[in-house]
Enzyme design. Structure first.
Site, PDB file in Angstrom:
ATOM      1  N   SER A  43       2.754  -9.992   9.516  1.00 31.39           N
ATOM      2  CA  SER A  43       2.124 -11.175   8.937  1.00 31.39           C
ATOM      3  C   SER A  43       2.790 -11.665   7.662  1.00 31.39           C
ATOM      4  O   SER A  43       2.702 -12.851   7.324  1.00 31.39           O
ATOM      5  CB  SER A  43       0.651 -10.885   8.654  1.00 31.39           C
ATOM      6  OG  SER A  43       0.498  -9.717   7.861  1.00 31.39           O
ATOM      7  N   HIS A 250      -2.720 -11.375   1.407  1.00 29.76           N
ATOM      8  CA  HIS A 250      -1.470 -11.918   1.930  1.00 29.76           C
ATOM      9  C   HIS A 250      -0.923 -12.985   0.969  1.00 29.76           C
ATOM     10  O   HIS A 250      -1.677 -13.584   0.211  1.00 29.76           O
ATOM     11  CB  HIS A 250      -1.668 -12.537   3.314  1.00 29.76           C
ATOM     12  CG  HIS A 250      -1.783 -11.527   4.409  1.00 29.76           C
ATOM     13  ND1 HIS A 250      -2.960 -10.885   4.704  1.00 29.76           N
ATOM     14  CD2 HIS A 250      -0.861 -11.036   5.282  1.00 29.76           C
ATOM     15  CE1 HIS A 250      -2.760 -10.040   5.707  1.00 29.76           C
ATOM     16  NE2 HIS A 250      -1.486 -10.116   6.068  1.00 29.76           N
TER      17      HIS A 250
END
Length: 268
Positions: A43, A250
């Site tokens: 990711s 993230h």
């Protein structure tokens, strides 16, 4: 691949000098030195957290703001394949992402290993459980990095080399997540934040060693993210978001463009 990497680089330097003398633009030099580029990984490479996801990528959540796409847009490689996928582990890379690699591939980027080491479970445990339980789970992840992850990274790196033997492979690391003694007034304890940062460093060190042993380039992003961690007041990372758990921890779009992109550009 029209030229070997070394020949292509030498040619591009010569052509760049000639073009500079004749007044031609840098864009022409970039096009002449175009590469065949494949972006692999999890990711952090697919761009989760950056938004602007390509609907065709489905659950892989490949973002148009991810560093591989930003690099592609700036450098106009002769070919570009983007197979990085949210949630990917080492086995997912070897099973599902290596199709575009070939003897013609010049450049490969990859982030991988965080999911194998149980990153998501570590963060869930630390958010929901006690400090002692959090630190114990972090130590379990570090033990996995010691005993099991190196062999899994070897499998991925060997597979990349077998399919793209001439490629320059850039293995990017992960940022530290927290600025200690920062602006956060709630959430995890400083001991927990420190343990998580140490685990990220531990993972990066193990990944860097495996990359070096395979002749790959390791590009650490910690320097680029320093001053932009969670609790910094200028974060390039999402903190915990109960409304969008998948994007928690993230990089934001700024983390991709300001952190990962220049780190990759300097290593590529």
């Amino acid at each position: 691949m029209r030229l070997s990497r070394s020949a292509a680089l030498s040619s591009s330097l010569l052509l760049g000098a000639v073009l500079a003398l004749t007044g031609s633009g840098a864009a022409q030099a970039t096009e002449i030195a175009a590469l065949d580029y494949v972006a692999l990984g999890d990711s952090y490479s697919s761009g989760v957290g950056a938004g602007s996801y390509d609907s065709a990528s489905g659950d892989c959540k490949r973002s148009t703001k991810a560093y591989p796409v930003l690099w592609k847009n700036a450098n106009a490689p002769s070919s570009f394949a983007f197979t990085a996928c949210s949630g990917a582990r080492t086995g997912d890379v070897t099973a599902n992402q290596l199709g575009p690699l070939s003897a013609a591939t010049d450049l490969v980027s990859i982030t991988i290993g965080g999911n194998d080491a149980g990153f998501a479970d570590v963060m869930t445990t630390c958010v929901l459980e006690s400090e002692a339980t959090c630190i114990n789970r972090v130590n379990q992840a570090k033990a996995y990095v010691d005993t099991t992850l190196p062999g899994k990274l070897d499998s991925v790196y060997n597979a990349i080399s077998a399919k793209a033997p001439a490629a320059h492979v850039v293995v990017l690391g992960y940022p530290r997540f927290y600025q200690l003694n920062g602006t956060c007034i709630a959430g995890l304890s400083e001991n927990e934040r420190s343990a998580i940062n140490n685990a990220s460093d531990y993972l990066n060190a193990a990944t860097a060693k495996r990359a070096a042993d395979h002749g790959f380039t390791f590009a650490g992003v910690v320097p680029a993210f320093t001053g932009h961690e969670i609790c910094s007041g200028s974060a390039w990372l999402h903190s915990l978001n109960w409304l969008n758990i998948g994007e928690s921890y993230h990089p934001t779009a700024s983390g991709q463009s300001g952190g990962y992109l220049p780190t990759f550009r300097n290593a590529a």
